[in-house]
Design a protein around this motif. Structure first.
Motif, PDB file in Angstrom:
ATOM      1  N   GLN A 159      -4.333   5.185 -12.732  1.00 48.68           N
ATOM      2  CA  GLN A 159      -5.553   4.511 -13.170  1.00 48.68           C
ATOM      3  C   GLN A 159      -6.103   3.617 -12.056  1.00 48.68           C
ATOM      4  OE1 GLN A 159      -5.130   2.360 -16.855  1.00 48.68           O
ATOM      5  NE2 GLN A 159      -7.194   1.557 -16.810  1.00 48.68           N
ATOM      6  N   VAL A 160      -5.210   2.922 -11.369  1.00 46.71           N
ATOM      7  CA  VAL A 160      -5.639   2.050 -10.266  1.00 46.71           C
ATOM      8  C   VAL A 160      -6.154   2.893  -9.096  1.00 46.71           C
ATOM      9  CG1 VAL A 160      -4.920   0.237  -8.661  1.00 46.71           C
ATOM     10  CG2 VAL A 160      -3.950   0.314 -10.967  1.00 46.71           C
ATOM     11  N   PHE A 161      -5.423   3.980  -8.791  1.00 46.96           N
ATOM     12  CA  PHE A 161      -5.827   4.860  -7.693  1.00 46.96           C
ATOM     13  C   PHE A 161      -7.238   5.400  -7.909  1.00 46.96           C
ATOM     14  CE2 PHE A 161      -6.376   9.118  -5.961  1.00 46.96           C
ATOM     15  CZ  PHE A 161      -6.011   8.942  -4.629  1.00 46.96           C
ATOM     16  N   TRP A 162      -7.485   5.953  -9.087  1.00 47.23           N
ATOM     17  CA  TRP A 162      -8.804   6.549  -9.341  1.00 47.23           C
ATOM     18  C   TRP A 162      -9.883   5.474  -9.468  1.00 47.23           C
ATOM     19  CZ3 TRP A 162      -9.342  11.131  -7.799  1.00 47.23           C
ATOM     20  CH2 TRP A 162      -8.330  12.085  -7.952  1.00 47.23           C
ATOM     21  N   GLY A 163      -9.470   4.269  -9.839  1.00 42.36           N
ATOM     22  CA  GLY A 163     -10.432   3.167  -9.875  1.00 42.36           C
ATOM     23  C   GLY A 163     -10.958   2.847  -8.481  1.00 42.36           C
ATOM     24  N   ILE A 164     -10.093   2.919  -7.486  1.00 43.93           N
ATOM     25  CA  ILE A 164     -10.506   2.687  -6.099  1.00 43.93           C
ATOM     26  C   ILE A 164     -11.396   3.835  -5.617  1.00 43.93           C
ATOM     27  CG2 ILE A 164      -9.668   2.519  -3.717  1.00 43.93           C
ATOM     28  CD1 ILE A 164      -7.189   1.091  -4.890  1.00 43.93           C
ATOM     29  N   ILE A 165     -10.989   5.067  -5.944  1.00 47.82           N
ATOM     30  CA  ILE A 165     -11.793   6.232  -5.551  1.00 47.82           C
ATOM     31  C   ILE A 165     -13.192   6.153  -6.165  1.00 47.82           C
ATOM     32  CG2 ILE A 165     -12.002   8.744  -5.729  1.00 47.82           C
ATOM     33  CD1 ILE A 165      -9.882   7.858  -3.748  1.00 47.82           C
ATOM     34  N   SER A 166     -13.286   5.596  -7.375  1.00 44.11           N
ATOM     35  CA  SER A 166     -14.582   5.520  -8.064  1.00 44.11           C
ATOM     36  C   SER A 166     -15.565   4.588  -7.358  1.00 44.11           C
ATOM     37  CB  SER A 166     -14.388   5.053  -9.512  1.00 44.11           C
ATOM     38  OG  SER A 166     -14.015   3.684  -9.553  1.00 44.11           O
ATOM     39  N   LEU A 167     -15.069   3.792  -6.409  1.00 46.58           N
ATOM     40  CA  LEU A 167     -15.940   2.869  -5.682  1.00 46.58           C
ATOM     41  C   LEU A 167     -16.710   3.558  -4.559  1.00 46.58           C
ATOM     42  CD1 LEU A 167     -13.559  -0.230  -5.437  1.00 46.58           C
ATOM     43  CD2 LEU A 167     -15.475   0.113  -7.002  1.00 46.58           C
ATOM     44  N   PHE A 168     -16.399   4.833  -4.305  1.00 45.78           N
ATOM     45  CA  PHE A 168     -17.154   5.567  -3.281  1.00 45.78           C
ATOM     46  C   PHE A 168     -18.620   5.661  -3.706  1.00 45.78           C
ATOM     47  CE2 PHE A 168     -13.280   8.324  -1.905  1.00 45.78           C
ATOM     48  CZ  PHE A 168     -12.746   7.216  -1.264  1.00 45.78           C
ATOM     49  N   ASP A 169     -19.480   5.398  -2.755  1.00 46.70           N
ATOM     50  CA  ASP A 169     -20.923   5.550  -2.996  1.00 46.70           C
ATOM     51  C   ASP A 169     -21.361   6.830  -2.286  1.00 46.70           C
ATOM     52  OD1 ASP A 169     -23.613   5.413  -3.369  1.00 46.70           O
ATOM     53  OD2 ASP A 169     -23.844   3.358  -2.619  1.00 46.70           O
ATOM     54  N   LEU A 170     -21.193   7.964  -2.976  1.00 46.92           N
ATOM     55  CA  LEU A 170     -21.462   9.261  -2.357  1.00 46.92           C
ATOM     56  C   LEU A 170     -22.953   9.520  -2.148  1.00 46.92           C
ATOM     57  CD1 LEU A 170     -18.817  11.415  -4.283  1.00 46.92           C
ATOM     58  CD2 LEU A 170     -18.597  10.282  -2.064  1.00 46.92           C
ATOM     59  N   GLY A 171     -23.779   8.611  -2.622  1.00 48.45           N
ATOM     60  CA  GLY A 171     -25.212   8.762  -2.419  1.00 48.45           C
ATOM     61  C   GLY A 171     -25.676   8.304  -1.040  1.00 48.45           C
ATOM     62  N   LEU A 235      -8.152  21.092   4.831  1.00 49.36           N
ATOM     63  CA  LEU A 235      -7.708  19.736   4.486  1.00 49.36           C
ATOM     64  C   LEU A 235      -8.900  18.861   4.133  1.00 49.36           C
ATOM     65  CD1 LEU A 235      -5.813  17.313   4.317  1.00 49.36           C
ATOM     66  CD2 LEU A 235      -5.877  17.173   6.826  1.00 49.36           C
ATOM     67  N   TYR A 236      -9.948  18.913   4.943  1.00 51.38           N
ATOM     68  CA  TYR A 236     -11.122  18.076   4.690  1.00 51.38           C
ATOM     69  C   TYR A 236     -11.837  18.506   3.405  1.00 51.38           C
ATOM     70  CZ  TYR A 236     -10.261  17.269   9.670  1.00 51.38           C
ATOM     71  OH  TYR A 236      -9.684  16.994  10.881  1.00 51.38           O
ATOM     72  N   ILE A 267     -13.229  11.470   6.157  1.00 49.66           N
ATOM     73  CA  ILE A 267     -13.049  10.023   6.240  1.00 49.66           C
ATOM     74  C   ILE A 267     -12.069   9.487   5.197  1.00 49.66           C
ATOM     75  CG2 ILE A 267     -14.931   9.346   4.684  1.00 49.66           C
ATOM     76  CD1 ILE A 267     -15.622   7.179   6.821  1.00 49.66           C
ATOM     77  N   LEU A 268     -11.835  10.257   4.145  1.00 50.48           N
ATOM     78  CA  LEU A 268     -10.877   9.836   3.115  1.00 50.48           C
ATOM     79  C   LEU A 268      -9.495   9.587   3.723  1.00 50.48           C
ATOM     80  CD1 LEU A 268     -10.210   9.416   0.080  1.00 50.48           C
ATOM     81  CD2 LEU A 268      -9.697  11.853  -0.034  1.00 50.48           C
TER      82      LEU A 268
END
Length: 305
Positions: A159-171, A235-236, A267-268
């Motif tokens: 839950q914490v991991f995906w919470g950090i991933i959710s902060l990506f601003d892919l726009g 990989l990318y 960049i991930l």
């Protein structure tokens, strides 16, 4: 018998060694369920006491990285092994307070003091020790080739991991701007939590490392006819899947045909190191239990390998 209920900084524990000998370790620091152990110079055929001089001396070994001789300090995770025997608590000295180490030795085991045994054997029986090590390495290599299955180390909670991933601003158009908020958030965690994030990320990329997913990445997909397949691009491409969040990751993991096409997000891979540098002002040195490099998931490539 170990009757210690809660491990504290300064605790001295005796650890069993081969040839009916004992070593000793001292707890130098504690972060959550991780412990920094100082491997002492003690090695005798009897249990140590606080009067034992070597218990107060951290073993000095040569660093593989730079060839310098340094005190041996290792981080371990998990519970205190039942085989270890509590001796006494000795407060840290001025020189011991604040010591650091980037060596991670996995789960805390009864063999946490083995390095002092190896040092002792090198000095007392160098030829016999060399033969013994060669035999063990050959046996380990043979076993690894037949039975080795990569396993992840301690990972960040999903839950914490995906919470950090959710902060990506892919726009955003610039990739560095896309991950800026995630890096800042991850840098607020402890150094070991950042390592646990890296472990979780590596494992998810490892799970996507299959021939079926490689066949579905678009123009540079894997096939016997396509000589343009690139392990790095695959990989990318896997990074791009994780960057899209938990729902997309789980959907594509279970259905490779939904793999994102002609998309990458390299960049991930630098997220953990950037956050670690922001926090500690030094490079992150960490080896995950499961490599994210292409072809590491042998079962996922069984058809080809």
């Amino acid at each position: 018998m170990n009757l210690k209920k809660a491990v504290q900084i300064g605790d001295i524990f005796a650890a069993p060694l081969p040839m009916n000998k004992y070593g000793a370790v001292k707890v130098m620091n504690i972060i959550d369920r991780s412990y920094l152990l100082g491997i002492t110079s003690y090695i005798e055929g009897k249990l140590p006491t606080i009067e034992s001089k070597a218990v107060h001396q951290t073993l000095i070994t040569e660093s593989i990285a730079d060839g310098l001789r340094k005190p041996l300090l290792e981080w371990v995770d998990g519970k205190l092994p039942k085989e270890l025997i509590f001796i006494e608590n000795i407060p840290l000295t001025t020189n011991e307070i604040g010591v650091e180490s980037n060596i991670y030795a996995g789960n805390w085991s009864k063999e946490c003091s083995m390095e002092v045994y190896y040092e002792w054997r090198r000095k007392t029986d160098p030829e016999g020790f060399e033969l013994e090590m060669k035999r063990k390495i050959e046996e380990a290599d043979t076993y690894a080739r037949r039975h080795s299955i990569p396993k992840p180390k301690k990972m960040m909670d999903d839950q914490v991991f995906w919470g950090i991933i959710s902060l990506f601003d892919l726009g955003k158009k610039n990739e560095e701007e896309m991950v800026e908020f995630a890096i800042k958030e991850l840098s607020t965690f402890t150094a070991w939590q950042i390592r646990h994030f890296e472990e979780a990320l590596s494992y998810k990329l490892f799970l996507l490392d299959t021939i079926e997913h490689a066949k579905e990445i678009g123009e540079y997909c894997f096939s016997e006819q396509n000589q343009a397949f690139s392990p790095d691009l695959f990989l990318y491409a896997r990074c791009a899947v994780v960057a899209r969040g938990q729902k997309v990751f789980e959907d594509i993991l279970s259905n490779p045909k939904k793999m994102l096409k002609n998309t990458e997000f390299e960049i991930l891979l630098s997220l953990s190191s950037e956050a670690y540098y922001l926090k500690k002002r030094k490079e992150l040195e960490y080896i995950s239990g499961c490599s994210y490099e292409t072809f590491s998931n042998r079962e996922g490539w069984l058809e080809e390998l």
